[in-house]
Motif scaffolding. Sequence first.
Motif, PDB file in Angstrom:
ATOM      1  N   UNK A  22       0.838  -1.195   0.000  1.00  0.00           N
ATOM      2  CA  UNK A  22       0.000   0.000   0.000  1.00  0.00           C
ATOM      3  C   UNK A  22       0.882   1.258   0.000  1.00  0.00           C
ATOM      4  N   UNK A  23       0.302   2.361  -0.430  1.00  0.00           N
ATOM      5  CA  UNK A  23       1.042   3.624  -0.493  1.00  0.00           C
ATOM      6  C   UNK A  23       1.619   3.999   0.874  1.00  0.00           C
ATOM      7  N   UNK A  24       0.809   3.834   1.934  1.00  0.00           N
ATOM      8  CA  UNK A  24       1.264   4.263   3.263  1.00  0.00           C
ATOM      9  C   UNK A  24       2.356   3.363   3.851  1.00  0.00           C
ATOM     10  N   UNK A  25       2.608   2.232   3.220  1.00  0.00           N
ATOM     11  CA  UNK A  25       3.703   1.389   3.702  1.00  0.00           C
ATOM     12  C   UNK A  25       5.071   1.989   3.372  1.00  0.00           C
ATOM     13  N   UNK A  26       5.077   3.075   2.634  1.00  0.00           N
ATOM     14  CA  UNK A  26       6.328   3.772   2.326  1.00  0.00           C
ATOM     15  C   UNK A  26       6.605   4.917   3.302  1.00  0.00           C
ATOM     16  N   UNK A  27       5.795   5.023   4.355  1.00  0.00           N
ATOM     17  CA  UNK A  27       6.021   6.020   5.404  1.00  0.00           C
ATOM     18  C   UNK A  27       7.128   5.537   6.335  1.00  0.00           C
ATOM     19  N   UNK A  28       8.063   6.420   6.655  1.00  0.00           N
ATOM     20  CA  UNK A  28       9.172   6.107   7.546  1.00  0.00           C
ATOM     21  C   UNK A  28       9.189   7.082   8.729  1.00  0.00           C
ATOM     22  N   UNK A  29       9.635   6.567   9.862  1.00  0.00           N
ATOM     23  CA  UNK A  29       9.755   7.353  11.096  1.00  0.00           C
ATOM     24  C   UNK A  29      11.244   7.535  11.379  1.00  0.00           C
ATOM     25  N   UNK A  30      11.743   8.760  11.163  1.00  0.00           N
ATOM     26  CA  UNK A  30      13.164   9.034  11.380  1.00  0.00           C
ATOM     27  C   UNK A  30      13.340  10.428  11.970  1.00  0.00           C
ATOM     28  N   UNK A  31      14.227  10.546  12.925  1.00  0.00           N
ATOM     29  CA  UNK A  31      14.606  11.843  13.498  1.00  0.00           C
ATOM     30  C   UNK A  31      13.387  12.669  13.904  1.00  0.00           C
ATOM     31  N   UNK A  32      12.458  12.020  14.616  1.00  0.00           N
ATOM     32  CA  UNK A  32      11.246  12.666  15.129  1.00  0.00           C
ATOM     33  C   UNK A  32      10.416  13.322  14.023  1.00  0.00           C
ATOM     34  N   UNK A  33      10.356  12.645  12.897  1.00  0.00           N
ATOM     35  CA  UNK A  33       9.544  13.148  11.790  1.00  0.00           C
ATOM     36  C   UNK A  33       9.107  11.975  10.920  1.00  0.00           C
ATOM     37  N   UNK A  34       8.046  12.214  10.149  1.00  0.00           N
ATOM     38  CA  UNK A  34       7.588  11.223   9.182  1.00  0.00           C
ATOM     39  C   UNK A  34       8.068  11.614   7.788  1.00  0.00           C
ATOM     40  N   UNK A  35       8.527  10.604   7.058  1.00  0.00           N
ATOM     41  CA  UNK A  35       9.031  10.795   5.707  1.00  0.00           C
ATOM     42  C   UNK A  35       8.342   9.809   4.775  1.00  0.00           C
ATOM     43  N   UNK A  36       8.291  10.183   3.497  1.00  0.00           N
ATOM     44  CA  UNK A  36       7.800   9.277   2.466  1.00  0.00           C
ATOM     45  C   UNK A  36       8.986   8.779   1.663  1.00  0.00           C
ATOM     46  N   UNK A  37       9.077   7.446   1.506  1.00  0.00           N
ATOM     47  CA  UNK A  37      10.188   6.837   0.775  1.00  0.00           C
ATOM     48  C   UNK A  37       9.924   6.948  -0.718  1.00  0.00           C
ATOM     49  N   UNK A  38      10.503   7.964  -1.348  1.00  0.00           N
ATOM     50  CA  UNK A  38      10.320   8.160  -2.785  1.00  0.00           C
ATOM     51  C   UNK A  38      10.990   7.045  -3.570  1.00  0.00           C
ATOM     52  N   UNK A  39      12.229   6.731  -3.199  1.00  0.00           N
ATOM     53  CA  UNK A  39      12.974   5.630  -3.805  1.00  0.00           C
ATOM     54  C   UNK A  39      14.010   5.164  -2.793  1.00  0.00           C
ATOM     55  N   UNK A  40      14.891   4.281  -3.198  1.00  0.00           N
ATOM     56  CA  UNK A  40      15.842   3.704  -2.247  1.00  0.00           C
ATOM     57  C   UNK A  40      16.809   4.732  -1.680  1.00  0.00           C
ATOM     58  N   UNK A  41      16.946   5.881  -2.357  1.00  0.00           N
ATOM     59  CA  UNK A  41      17.930   6.875  -1.927  1.00  0.00           C
ATOM     60  C   UNK A  41      17.339   8.173  -1.415  1.00  0.00           C
ATOM     61  N   UNK A  42      16.031   8.365  -1.577  1.00  0.00           N
ATOM     62  CA  UNK A  42      15.459   9.673  -1.279  1.00  0.00           C
ATOM     63  C   UNK A  42      14.234   9.578  -0.379  1.00  0.00           C
ATOM     64  N   UNK A  43      14.245  10.397   0.679  1.00  0.00           N
ATOM     65  CA  UNK A  43      13.109  10.530   1.586  1.00  0.00           C
ATOM     66  C   UNK A  43      12.531  11.932   1.466  1.00  0.00           C
TER      67      UNK A  43
END
Length: 342
Positions: A22-43
């Motif tokens: 699912x789209x939301x499975x690309x959400x990451x929790x890092x450095x007290x913030x939420x990020x979207x994993x665009x690709x393997x190298x970019x948040x």
Amino acid sequence: MVNQDQATQIKKIWLEVTSHNKIWERIKNKREAFYFQKNSNELIKLSSFSKDDLPPAQNELTLLGKLITRTSTFANIMYRRPGTEEVTFYALVKQANGRFIKKLIDQICIKITAPPLAWRREQVAKFIAKSILAIILEGDGNFALLDIGCGGGFDGLEVHRIMHEIKKKIENYFDFRFPKFKVINNDIDDVWLNNNRKLTEMLFYDYNHTVRREMSIFDYIKDKLYSDDLRNIKHLIISCNGFAEFFQDGDLNRLLSGIKDIATSVQGNVYFTFQFTIKKIIIQKMANLIGFRYITRPRNHINRLVNRHFDGYRIGRQEKFNQIAFSLERIVSDENFLSSGE
């Protein structure tokens, strides 16, 4: 309706597509913030939940509540940003923050609170996906998703993903008039609506069917903006997740009555999902002990509310973790619905 061979192939494709991440499975929790994993190298940064960036709370906590929110990041988010994407994503990612005792307390809060929130999100996703399949199999019209209190509009992003992937695969098998669709995202949170705009343009820049309404759902209903948004739309899917725990009965009745008016404005099938927390004395006492404002309702009271506003609809119920997820359907071919005079 599609023929039997087409239906079999469409169901097979639908099962494959809905089994993908699912789209939301690309959400990451890092450095007290939420990020979207665009690709393997970019948040892509979406939202910060550091103490300095969270808004002030609207009510006072008890001493126990102050202790918990100072030691658990998850508890602090639930207190300062109740009913928001930050709460949902923290529950889905299930990654504790802090060090030593703070991380331990955060893990305990995740273990207690995350399963009901994750289950509700799963029920919404399943319901929307099944509704899309039903509409495709009808083979006779377009549809819209109205996401009330959409936050970052991840249900709408998932609709884009599902429809885009199914359409590409169907075109490889047979000539088929694939339904058009649009997504209507309603929320008062401009930060998350802007995140939705950013993600939609990035992921579906040439396949973007989104309208955003930054306003209260009550203003949206009062001004009848749905008349414009749903013009020429046949079928409608409505998602409304997370309101019941923060509305008193008066506002909840206004909301359900308004949703019924929206549903009545389309001629085709209507699919509506809505969730409640069932009242249990121990859970309410725990909320009161901490100082969280959290409204639960007896099961019979919840059933009466829904039945009062949606007479003539098919009403399904799923229960788990003290939660109840309603799936309501108005299918125009139902003899029961047609005989109700609507």
